[in-house]
Design a protein around this motif. Structure first.
Motif, mmCIF file in Angstrom:
data_model
loop_
_atom_site.group_PDB
_atom_site.id
_atom_site.type_symbol
_atom_site.label_atom_id
_atom_site.label_comp_id
_atom_site.label_asym_id
_atom_site.label_seq_id
_atom_site.Cartn_x
_atom_site.Cartn_y
_atom_site.Cartn_z
ATOM 1 N N TYR A 25 0.831 -1.207 0.000
ATOM 2 C CA TYR A 25 0.000 0.000 0.000
ATOM 3 C C TYR A 25 0.866 1.258 0.000
ATOM 4 C CZ TYR A 25 -4.453 -2.439 0.832
ATOM 5 O OH TYR A 25 -5.580 -3.213 0.712
ATOM 6 N N THR A 26 1.955 1.234 0.750
ATOM 7 C CA THR A 26 2.866 2.378 0.777
ATOM 8 C C THR A 26 3.538 2.547 -0.580
ATOM 9 O OG1 THR A 26 3.253 2.127 3.158
ATOM 10 C CG2 THR A 26 4.921 3.340 1.909
ATOM 11 N N PHE A 27 3.957 1.443 -1.184
ATOM 12 C CA PHE A 27 4.561 1.477 -2.516
ATOM 13 C C PHE A 27 3.607 2.111 -3.522
ATOM 14 C CE2 PHE A 27 5.560 0.002 -6.692
ATOM 15 C CZ PHE A 27 6.912 -0.296 -6.742
ATOM 16 N N VAL A 28 2.359 1.683 -3.510
ATOM 17 C CA VAL A 28 1.379 2.190 -4.479
ATOM 18 C C VAL A 28 1.170 3.692 -4.315
ATOM 19 C CG1 VAL A 28 -1.057 2.119 -5.141
ATOM 20 C CG2 VAL A 28 0.199 -0.013 -4.800
ATOM 21 N N ASP A 29 1.031 4.157 -3.081
ATOM 22 C CA ASP A 29 0.842 5.600 -2.867
ATOM 23 C C ASP A 29 2.085 6.378 -3.275
ATOM 24 O OD1 ASP A 29 -1.742 5.378 -2.054
ATOM 25 O OD2 ASP A 29 -1.353 5.652 0.083
ATOM 26 N N ALA A 30 3.261 5.835 -3.020
ATOM 27 C CA ALA A 30 4.497 6.492 -3.452
ATOM 28 C C ALA A 30 4.574 6.535 -4.974
ATOM 29 C CB ALA A 30 5.705 5.761 -2.879
ATOM 30 N N HIS A 31 4.205 5.444 -5.617
ATOM 31 C CA HIS A 31 4.192 5.374 -7.075
ATOM 32 C C HIS A 31 3.259 6.431 -7.653
ATOM 33 C CE1 HIS A 31 3.959 3.603 -11.113
ATOM 34 N NE2 HIS A 31 2.642 3.616 -10.988
ATOM 35 N N GLN A 32 2.095 6.569 -7.051
ATOM 36 C CA GLN A 32 1.114 7.540 -7.552
ATOM 37 C C GLN A 32 1.521 8.976 -7.265
ATOM 38 O OE1 GLN A 32 -3.052 5.128 -7.716
ATOM 39 N NE2 GLN A 32 -2.429 5.790 -5.676
ATOM 40 N N SER A 33 2.475 9.156 -6.354
ATOM 41 C CA SER A 33 3.037 10.480 -6.102
ATOM 42 C C SER A 33 4.328 10.699 -6.883
ATOM 43 C CB SER A 33 3.302 10.665 -4.598
ATOM 44 O OG SER A 33 2.084 10.666 -3.873
ATOM 45 N N ASP A 34 4.637 9.777 -7.804
ATOM 46 C CA ASP A 34 5.751 9.901 -8.753
ATOM 47 C C ASP A 34 7.132 9.709 -8.144
ATOM 48 O OD1 ASP A 34 3.947 10.295 -10.839
ATOM 49 O OD2 ASP A 34 3.919 12.461 -10.541
ATOM 50 N N TYR A 35 7.220 8.989 -7.038
ATOM 51 C CA TYR A 35 8.532 8.607 -6.521
ATOM 52 C C TYR A 35 9.019 7.370 -7.276
ATOM 53 C CZ TYR A 35 7.743 11.729 -2.573
ATOM 54 O OH TYR A 35 7.515 12.838 -1.795
ATOM 55 N N PHE A 36 10.330 7.251 -7.425
ATOM 56 C CA PHE A 36 10.903 5.995 -7.873
ATOM 57 C C PHE A 36 10.868 5.056 -6.674
ATOM 58 C CE2 PHE A 36 13.100 9.290 -10.406
ATOM 59 C CZ PHE A 36 12.681 8.903 -11.678
ATOM 60 N N CYS A 37 10.337 3.853 -6.856
ATOM 61 C CA CYS A 37 10.128 2.941 -5.735
ATOM 62 C C CYS A 37 10.901 1.645 -5.950
ATOM 63 C CB CYS A 37 8.647 2.617 -5.576
ATOM 64 S SG CYS A 37 7.594 4.063 -5.351
ATOM 65 N N ARG A 38 11.615 1.224 -4.919
ATOM 66 C CA ARG A 38 12.355 -0.028 -4.952
ATOM 67 C C ARG A 38 12.025 -0.811 -3.682
ATOM 68 N NH1 ARG A 38 12.481 2.023 -9.294
ATOM 69 N NH2 ARG A 38 14.276 3.083 -10.226
ATOM 70 N N VAL A 39 11.628 -2.058 -3.850
ATOM 71 C CA VAL A 39 11.343 -2.915 -2.703
ATOM 72 C C VAL A 39 12.454 -3.947 -2.605
ATOM 73 C CG1 VAL A 39 9.798 -4.387 -4.091
ATOM 74 C CG2 VAL A 39 9.653 -4.431 -1.600
ATOM 75 N N VAL A 40 13.070 -4.030 -1.432
ATOM 76 C CA VAL A 40 14.209 -4.937 -1.219
ATOM 77 C C VAL A 40 13.634 -6.300 -0.850
ATOM 78 C CG1 VAL A 40 16.407 -5.256 -0.068
ATOM 79 C CG2 VAL A 40 15.516 -2.938 -0.415
ATOM 80 N N GLU A 41 13.555 -7.196 -1.836
ATOM 81 C CA GLU A 41 12.749 -8.401 -1.689
ATOM 82 C C GLU A 41 13.274 -9.361 -0.626
ATOM 83 O OE1 GLU A 41 12.445 -10.150 -5.516
ATOM 84 O OE2 GLU A 41 14.596 -10.451 -5.767
#
Length: 214
Positions: free
Chosen positions: A151-167
Motif C-alpha cells: 500500500y505504501t509502494f502504491v501511494d508512493a508510485h502515484q506520487s511519482d517517486y521511484f520505488c524499490r522494494v528490497v525483496e
C-alpha cells in the motif's frame, strides 16, 4: 519529479530515502503463539536482514524513516481493518507496538512516522517529510509485503517517486501473498524488485563520484 521516460532506470535516481515499514517488537516476541497477523515462514529473519540496509544508509548519509503502525486502545481507528484476516494488534499501550530498537538500531532522534492505516502516506506527514528531504527514490523494507509495504509502494508510485522494494528484507502474510505483491509492484515500476546485495551496492556507489548506481 522527472518527466516520464521509457529508458532504463538506475536503482537510485536522485536523492534516496530508506523507508523501514513496521518492524516492531511483536515480530520478535517468541512467546506469542497465535499471532493477530499471520506471517510467512522466515518472516522474522527477513526483518533482521533490514539492519544491513539501515546501517549502510546511515554510513552513506541516506535518510532512514521508520514507520510504526499504532492503534488506540478503544479500537476507534481500526475502521475496516478487522473485517479481514487480521485481529486486534499494535495497540498504543502494548510494549510490543514499539519499534524493534535492538534489531533495527532505531534511535530516539530518528525520523518516525506513526500511522493508523496500511499506507504510510494515509493521514500522516510522510509526504511533507519526503519533500523536505528532497527524496526522489524510496527504498522499502519491512512488512507486510502484501499489506503495508504494498500500500505504501502504491501511494508512493502515484506520487511519482521511484520505488524499490528490497525483496530479501520484506515478508508477507504468506509466501503466496508475498510473491504476488512483489509481482504487482514490479508491474507498476519495472526494476522495482531488487535484492539486498544490489541495493547495498547502489548505496555504496553513491559515495563514488566516478561510479553509477546500477
Amino acid at each position: 519529479m522527472e518527466s516520464p521516460s521509457t529508458g532504463a532506470r538506475r536503482i537510485i535516481e536522485g536523492r534516496p530515502a530508506l523507508i523501514v515499514v513496521d518492524i516492531q517488537a511483536l515480530t520478535f516476541d517468541e512467546t506469542i503463539r497465535d499471532r493477530a497477523i499471520p506471517n510467512m515462514p522466515g518472516y522474522a529473519e527477513r526483518m533482521l536482514k533490514a539492519r544491513r540496509l539501515i546501517d549502510k544508509a546511515r554510513e552513506q548519509g541516506i535518510p532512514v524513516i521508520f514507520i510504526q503502525e499504532v492503534h488506540r486502545p478503544d479500537l476507534v481507528d481500526f475502521g475496516r481493518e478487522l473485517d479481514g484476516d487480521e485481529d486486534v494488534h499494535c495497540l498504543e499501550d502494548d510494549p510490543n507496538t514499539a519499534i524493534a530498537a535492538e534489531q533495527t538500531g532505531f534511535r530516539p532522534d530518528d525520523y518516525l512516522i506513526r500511522k493508523r492505516r496500511y499506507s504510510a502516506f494515509f493521514g500522516t506527514d510522510l509526504e511533507i517529510l519526503l519533500r523536505g528531504l528532497k527524496a526522489e527514490t524510496l527504498l522499502l523494507c519491512g512488512g507486510l509485503t502484501d499489506v503495508c509495504v504494498h500500500y505504501t509502494f502504491v501511494d508512493a508510485h502515484q506520487s511519482d517517486y521511484f520505488c524499490r522494494v528490497v525483496e530479501d528484507c520484506v515478508g508477507g502474510s504468506s509466501e503466496e501473498a508475498h510473491e504476488a505483491s512483489l509481482r504487482a509492484m514490479e508491474y507498476l515500476q519495472t526494476g522495482a524488485r531488487r535484492s539486498l546485495d544490489e541495493v547495498l551496492a547502489a548505496m555504496e556507489a553513491r559515495g563514488r563520484p566516478d561510479s553509477e548506481a546500477a
